[in-house]
Design an enzyme around this catalytic site. Structure first.
Site, short mmCIF file in Angstrom:
data_model
loop_
_atom_site.label_atom_id
_atom_site.label_comp_id
_atom_site.label_asym_id
_atom_site.label_seq_id
_atom_site.Cartn_x
_atom_site.Cartn_y
_atom_site.Cartn_z
N ASP A 35 0.92 -1.21 -0.04
CA ASP A 35 0.19 0.10 -0.44
C ASP A 35 1.16 1.31 0.12
OD1 ASP A 35 -2.11 2.51 0.46
OD2 ASP A 35 -3.31 0.57 1.52
N VAL A 100 -11.21 2.91 -3.58
CA VAL A 100 -10.95 1.85 -4.64
C VAL A 100 -11.74 0.85 -4.83
CG1 VAL A 100 -9.17 0.70 -6.10
CG2 VAL A 100 -8.92 2.60 -4.01
N HIS A 104 -10.40 -5.85 -2.10
CA HIS A 104 -9.38 -5.89 -1.37
C HIS A 104 -8.43 -5.85 -0.40
CE1 HIS A 104 -9.64 -1.82 -1.72
NE2 HIS A 104 -8.96 -1.91 -0.36
N HIS A 106 -6.82 -5.20 3.38
CA HIS A 106 -5.73 -4.94 3.57
C HIS A 106 -5.01 -5.95 4.99
CE1 HIS A 106 -6.70 -0.76 2.64
NE2 HIS A 106 -8.26 -1.86 2.05
P1 5GP Z 1 -10.16 1.02 0.62
O1 5GP Z 1 -10.09 2.12 1.02
O2 5GP Z 1 -10.90 1.37 -0.83
O3 5GP Z 1 -10.25 -0.29 1.47
O4 5GP Z 1 -8.33 1.08 -0.23
C1 5GP Z 1 -7.71 1.29 -1.07
C2 5GP Z 1 -6.14 1.58 -1.03
O5 5GP Z 1 -5.56 1.80 -1.60
C3 5GP Z 1 -5.62 2.79 0.76
O6 5GP Z 1 -5.38 1.93 1.84
C4 5GP Z 1 -5.11 3.21 -0.48
O7 5GP Z 1 -3.41 3.67 1.10
C5 5GP Z 1 -4.40 2.06 -1.54
N1 5GP Z 1 -3.84 2.95 -2.41
C6 5GP Z 1 -4.58 4.23 -3.43
N2 5GP Z 1 -3.49 4.40 -4.55
C7 5GP Z 1 -3.27 3.59 -4.18
C8 5GP Z 1 -2.15 3.59 -5.45
O8 5GP Z 1 -2.21 3.62 -6.25
N3 5GP Z 1 -1.24 1.85 -5.49
C9 5GP Z 1 -1.75 1.47 -4.04
N4 5GP Z 1 -0.39 0.79 -4.13
N5 5GP Z 1 -2.01 1.54 -3.66
C10 5GP Z 1 -2.59 2.84 -3.24
#
Ligand code: 5GP
Length: 142
Positions: A35, A100, A104, A106
């Site tokens: 991340d 996103v 996924h 974490h």
């Molecule tokens: P969500 O809120 O959708 O569960 O988590 C999305 C995660 O993706 C966040 O922890 C954020 O830091 C990470 N993230 C956002 N954009 C990118 C990216 O371009 N590359 C990577 N590796 N992680 C990302």
């Protein structure tokens, strides 16, 4: 009704290799990468290749291979960073904190007394992400 899956989302681009990531694991069904805004050292995302927005619209067949890799990565990050524990997080839709829209999970190493940093907070330096990815690959035996 659930919103449609958007193949233009950032993780779909990472899966297609259109934008870079620090990959630590890949098999036929699943990819794992670091991340870029980690909530703690070694914060890793485990992503199924099958397209779904989140857990609400995923094919149930996605979960067995996905969680097999979540376990592998959890064991590896605990070893790589000598962590005391591992937090697993997964968000569905904006109200839950999802940012996103490709399913996924974490995987975040945890240390006694150290709180998580904010979700989608500060961008980590690329060299730190690369070094941490190397440690996790080594712990996975890759
Ligand atoms: P969500 O809120 O959708 O569960 O988590 C999305 C995660 O993706 C966040 O922890 C954020 O830091 C990470 N993230 C956002 N954009 C990118 C990216 O371009 N590359 C990577 N590796 N992680 C990302």
């Amino acid at each position: 009704m659930a919103e449609a899956y958007d193949p233009g989302n950032i993780f779909a681009k990472i899966l297609r290799g259109e934008i870079p990531s620090h990959r630590i694991y890949e098999d036929d069904a699943v990819v794992a990468f670091i991340d870029v805004m980690p909530q703690g050292v070694g914060h890793t995302l485990v992503v199924p290749k099958a397209p779904s927005r989140n857990i609400l619209d995923a094919d149930p067949a996605t979960f067995a291979p996905l969680f097999a890799v979540v376990q592998k990565v959890a064991v590896a990050v605990k070893k790589a960073f000598n962590a005391d524990g591992v937090t697993i997080l997964q968000f569905n839709e904006p109200a839950s904190g999802q940012t996103v829209y490709h399913l996924h999970v974490h995987v975040i190493p945890r240390f006694e007394g150290v709180p998580l940093k904010p979700h989608s907070g500060q961008m980590e330096k690329p060299e730190v992400l690369a070094e941490n990815a190397g440690k996790i690959r080594a712990a996975l035996g890759n």
